[in-house]
Design a protein around this motif. Structure first.
Motif, PDB file in Angstrom:
ATOM      1  N   THR A  13      63.642  30.478  -0.568  1.00 30.70           N
ATOM      2  CA  THR A  13      63.440  31.793   0.059  1.00 30.70           C
ATOM      3  C   THR A  13      64.745  32.582   0.101  1.00 30.70           C
ATOM      4  OG1 THR A  13      63.913  30.961   2.275  1.00 30.70           O
ATOM      5  CG2 THR A  13      61.632  30.812   1.502  1.00 30.70           C
ATOM      6  N   ALA A  14      64.615  33.866   0.466  1.00 31.44           N
ATOM      7  CA  ALA A  14      65.792  34.737   0.554  1.00 31.44           C
ATOM      8  C   ALA A  14      66.774  34.254   1.614  1.00 31.44           C
ATOM      9  CB  ALA A  14      65.361  36.166   0.858  1.00 31.44           C
ATOM     10  N   ALA A  15      66.293  33.508   2.590  1.00 29.95           N
ATOM     11  CA  ALA A  15      67.166  32.982   3.645  1.00 29.95           C
ATOM     12  C   ALA A  15      68.164  31.970   3.102  1.00 29.95           C
ATOM     13  CB  ALA A  15      66.315  32.340   4.739  1.00 29.95           C
ATOM     14  N   GLN A  16      67.931  31.504   1.886  1.00 34.22           N
ATOM     15  CA  GLN A  16      68.823  30.507   1.276  1.00 34.22           C
ATOM     16  C   GLN A  16      69.468  31.023  -0.006  1.00 34.22           C
ATOM     17  OE1 GLN A  16      66.422  26.969   0.827  1.00 34.22           O
ATOM     18  NE2 GLN A  16      66.190  26.673   3.043  1.00 34.22           N
ATOM     19  N   ARG A  17      69.358  32.317  -0.238  1.00 30.70           N
ATOM     20  CA  ARG A  17      69.904  32.884  -1.466  1.00 30.70           C
ATOM     21  C   ARG A  17      71.241  33.547  -1.156  1.00 30.70           C
ATOM     22  NH1 ARG A  17      65.805  36.091  -2.920  1.00 30.70           N
ATOM     23  NH2 ARG A  17      64.663  34.213  -3.559  1.00 30.70           N
ATOM     24  N   TRP A  18      72.325  32.929  -1.596  1.00 30.15           N
ATOM     25  CA  TRP A  18      73.685  33.388  -1.305  1.00 30.15           C
ATOM     26  C   TRP A  18      74.340  33.932  -2.564  1.00 30.15           C
ATOM     27  CZ3 TRP A  18      75.455  33.350   3.681  1.00 30.15           C
ATOM     28  CH2 TRP A  18      74.684  32.625   4.600  1.00 30.15           C
ATOM     29  N   SER A  19      75.141  34.953  -2.391  1.00 31.68           N
ATOM     30  CA  SER A  19      75.921  35.502  -3.509  1.00 31.68           C
ATOM     31  C   SER A  19      77.403  35.355  -3.204  1.00 31.68           C
ATOM     32  CB  SER A  19      75.583  36.982  -3.741  1.00 31.68           C
ATOM     33  OG  SER A  19      75.979  37.784  -2.640  1.00 31.68           O
ATOM     34  N   ASN A  20      78.176  35.262  -4.264  1.00 31.62           N
ATOM     35  CA  ASN A  20      79.633  35.133  -4.174  1.00 31.62           C
ATOM     36  C   ASN A  20      80.207  36.250  -5.035  1.00 31.62           C
ATOM     37  OD1 ASN A  20      82.294  34.358  -4.202  1.00 31.62           O
ATOM     38  ND2 ASN A  20      81.924  32.241  -4.818  1.00 31.62           N
ATOM     39  N   PRO A  21      80.361  37.470  -4.465  1.00 33.45           N
ATOM     40  CA  PRO A  21      80.687  38.635  -5.286  1.00 33.45           C
ATOM     41  C   PRO A  21      82.123  38.706  -5.773  1.00 33.45           C
ATOM     42  CG  PRO A  21      80.533  39.286  -2.982  1.00 33.45           C
ATOM     43  CD  PRO A  21      80.079  37.853  -3.056  1.00 33.45           C
ATOM     44  N   GLY A  22      82.976  37.742  -5.370  1.00 29.88           N
ATOM     45  CA  GLY A  22      84.346  37.750  -5.856  1.00 29.88           C
ATOM     46  C   GLY A  22      85.324  38.429  -4.932  1.00 29.88           C
ATOM     47  N   ASP A  23      84.866  38.899  -3.761  1.00 29.57           N
ATOM     48  CA  ASP A  23      85.768  39.523  -2.800  1.00 29.57           C
ATOM     49  C   ASP A  23      86.108  38.581  -1.653  1.00 29.57           C
ATOM     50  OD1 ASP A  23      83.369  39.430  -1.468  1.00 29.57           O
ATOM     51  OD2 ASP A  23      83.296  41.566  -0.972  1.00 29.57           O
ATOM     52  N   GLY A  24      85.770  37.298  -1.824  1.00 23.63           N
ATOM     53  CA  GLY A  24      86.055  36.311  -0.791  1.00 23.63           C
ATOM     54  C   GLY A  24      84.928  36.073   0.180  1.00 23.63           C
ATOM     55  N   THR A  25      83.849  36.860   0.087  1.00 18.66           N
ATOM     56  CA  THR A  25      82.730  36.692   1.011  1.00 18.66           C
ATOM     57  C   THR A  25      81.621  35.864   0.388  1.00 18.66           C
ATOM     58  OG1 THR A  25      81.616  38.728   0.285  1.00 18.66           O
ATOM     59  CG2 THR A  25      83.210  38.928   2.099  1.00 18.66           C
ATOM     60  N   LEU A  26      80.773  35.309   1.247  1.00 18.34           N
ATOM     61  CA  LEU A  26      79.510  34.687   0.861  1.00 18.34           C
ATOM     62  C   LEU A  26      78.414  35.452   1.585  1.00 18.34           C
ATOM     63  CD1 LEU A  26      80.519  30.915   1.047  1.00 18.34           C
ATOM     64  CD2 LEU A  26      79.976  32.208  -1.026  1.00 18.34           C
ATOM     65  N   ARG A  27      77.406  35.958   0.844  1.00 17.53           N
ATOM     66  CA  ARG A  27      76.450  36.910   1.411  1.00 17.53           C
ATOM     67  C   ARG A  27      75.009  36.444   1.237  1.00 17.53           C
ATOM     68  NH1 ARG A  27      78.946  42.903   0.788  1.00 17.53           N
ATOM     69  NH2 ARG A  27      81.165  42.322   0.742  1.00 17.53           N
ATOM     70  N   ALA A  28      74.218  36.727   2.270  1.00 12.18           N
ATOM     71  CA  ALA A  28      72.767  36.500   2.225  1.00 12.18           C
ATOM     72  C   ALA A  28      72.096  37.601   3.040  1.00 12.18           C
ATOM     73  CB  ALA A  28      72.402  35.139   2.788  1.00 12.18           C
ATOM     74  N   LEU A  29      70.931  38.025   2.613  1.00 13.80           N
ATOM     75  CA  LEU A  29      70.161  39.051   3.330  1.00 13.80           C
ATOM     76  C   LEU A  29      70.997  40.300   3.603  1.00 13.80           C
ATOM     77  CD1 LEU A  29      68.367  36.679   5.879  1.00 13.80           C
ATOM     78  CD2 LEU A  29      67.435  37.599   3.741  1.00 13.80           C
ATOM     79  N   GLY A  30      71.947  40.586   2.700  1.00 13.21           N
ATOM     80  CA  GLY A  30      72.758  41.783   2.808  1.00 13.21           C
ATOM     81  C   GLY A  30      73.909  41.688   3.793  1.00 13.21           C
ATOM     82  N   LYS A  31      74.136  40.504   4.361  1.00 12.44           N
ATOM     83  CA  LYS A  31      75.208  40.336   5.346  1.00 12.44           C
ATOM     84  C   LYS A  31      76.094  39.148   4.964  1.00 12.44           C
ATOM     85  CE  LYS A  31      72.956  42.828   9.011  1.00 12.44           C
ATOM     86  NZ  LYS A  31      72.725  42.961  10.478  1.00 12.44           N
ATOM     87  N   CYS A  32      77.150  38.949   5.754  1.00 15.47           N
ATOM     88  CA  CYS A  32      78.187  37.977   5.398  1.00 15.47           C
ATOM     89  C   CYS A  32      78.158  36.734   6.273  1.00 15.47           C
ATOM     90  CB  CYS A  32      79.567  38.625   5.517  1.00 15.47           C
ATOM     91  SG  CYS A  32      80.014  39.661   4.098  1.00 15.47           S
ATOM     92  N   LEU A  33      78.534  35.602   5.664  1.00 12.38           N
ATOM     93  CA  LEU A  33      78.792  34.384   6.413  1.00 12.38           C
ATOM     94  C   LEU A  33      80.047  34.603   7.250  1.00 12.38           C
ATOM     95  CD1 LEU A  33      77.952  31.376   6.858  1.00 12.38           C
ATOM     96  CD2 LEU A  33      79.582  30.801   5.043  1.00 12.38           C
ATOM     97  N   ASP A  34      79.955  34.389   8.556  1.00 12.34           N
ATOM     98  CA  ASP A  34      80.952  34.861   9.521  1.00 12.34           C
ATOM     99  C   ASP A  34      81.235  33.747  10.527  1.00 12.34           C
ATOM    100  OD1 ASP A  34      81.737  37.756  11.165  1.00 12.34           O
ATOM    101  OD2 ASP A  34      81.167  36.075  12.447  1.00 12.34           O
TER     102      ASP A  34
END
Length: 383
Positions: free
Chosen positions: A76-97
């Protein structure tokens, strides 16, 4: 740099200038090593870890403060993470914090609006750690518990299976066209509070002056050398915060009038500047001659031109032995180890038990930067 009484010595070693306050040591953490338990291979966008389970946003909620947990992988989207190369990890349009910008063991992680804060910066290493550089801690499954719903947190890196992850590869960062082994994203993670003067572009522009730097030997050796240089730079400048020496009372002391060329820019013009705090008229003369720049006549170039500043640091690193027996470059590519770079930069004041706290500060920074680059720091760390 200490005064040398002889008329024609090699340039005196760089010395960390006295400042109004002591620099605090970078927090240390043990180098995480690959666990015997290999995490499951990640599907596109998933981050998998303990027991083959996924990093999951609780209830697939995009609300600020939503818990991030371990859960059976379900695509599901709740487990879909992106690593855009700016140091963040993102899911659902927000950041791992990290909650409340915490840096202590046990600080929980959550989903939050992307803010650019250091508590939202993560490094996915080749050793399968996910590290928050600001805390120098690893993403961790609380209590090593594989049950669905177990909250994730940060914890000192231990190499345990509950800190090992397969994560999406970065969509950016990478190496520069120059081939430098440190990406801009990694540089920013190393120096989150750096002065605007110390640009990544200035560093990469300076690399051409010493093409062997971080470009000799295996990929491991190249990364180790880059980490070693930047760790010493970090120590000398308080994390690339200081461009010039902070204790102005020292400024008139760096003119050796016995040199035939004297101090044409003025008695107080040769204070510490740049990433390795170049000081003394004879060092400005030697560095300028090597680089084809009139630094004796215009030492202010080192504090006004980022590329020139970086070149002076690379000049010392690649060509000067200081109080040591080898250049820092040769120490790293020849296998002598990080400790010998300390000796060549400030060994007369720090090595052989003279100032172990300063040595430890350099070692801590080196280990942290090696982790960011995903490389083992090797042995012989102390001098």
């Amino acid at each position: 740099m200490p005064h040398h009484p002889h008329p024609h010595p090699r340039p005196a070693p760089l010395r960390r200038p006295r400042r109004g306050r002591l620099l605090t040591a970078v927090a240390a953490a043990s180098l995480a090593v690959l666990s015997a338990v290999t995490p499951a291979r990640a599907a596109d966008g998933q981050i998998t870890g303990l027991a083959g389970k996924c990093v999951d946003v609780a209830a697939a909620s995009s609300a600020n403060g939503t818990a991030v947990q371990l859960y059976d992988c379900n695509g599901t989207a709740a487990q879909r993470w992106s690593n855009p190369g700016d140091g963040t990890l993102r899911a659902l349009g927000k950041c791992l914090d990290v909650v409340d910008r915490g840096t202590a063991d046990g600080a929980a992680v959550q989903l939050w609006d992307c803010s650019g804060g250091t508590n939202q910066q993560w490094v996915v290493t080749s050793a399968h750690d996910i590290v928050n550089p600001a805390a120098n801690k690893c993403l961790d499954v609380r209590d090593n518990n594989p049950a669905d719903g177990t909250r994730l947190q940060i914890w000192s890196c231990s190499g345990g299976a509950n800190q090992k992850w397969n994560a999406p590869a970065s969509g950016g960062g990478g190496t520069t066209p120059s081939g430098f082994v440190v990406s801009e994203a990694q540089f920013n993670q190393m120096f989150p509070n750096r002065a605007p003067f110390y640009t990544y572009g200035g560093l990469t522009a300076a690399l051409g002056a010493y093409p062997a730097f971080a470009n000799t030997g295996s990929d491991t050796v190249r990364k180790q050398e880059a980490a070693a240089f930047l760790a010493n730079v970090s120590h000398e400048t308080g994390g690339l915060v200081y461009v010039v020496e902070q204790n102005t009372a020292n400024y008139p002391h760096y003119c050796d009038g016995s040199r035939p060329y004297g101090c044409p820019a003025g008695q107080a013009a040769y204070y510490g500047r740049g990433p390795l705090q170049l000081s003394w008229n004879f060092n400005y003369k030697a560095a300028g001659d090597a680089l084809g720049i009139d630094l004796l006549g215009n030492p202010w170039l080192v504090q006004n031109d980022s590329a020139v500043a970086w070149k002076t640091g690379l000049w010392y690193w690649n060509t000067q032995t200081g109080p040591g027996t080898t250049t820092p470059h040769n120490a790293m590519v020849g296998g002598a180890g990080f400790g010998q770079t300390i000796r060549s930069i400030n060994g007369s004041l720090e090595c052989d038990g003279k100032n172990p706290a300063q040595v430890q500060s350099r070692v801590d920074a080196y280990q942290r930067f090696a982790r960011i680059l995903g490389v083992d720091p090797g042995g012989n760390l102390y001098c």
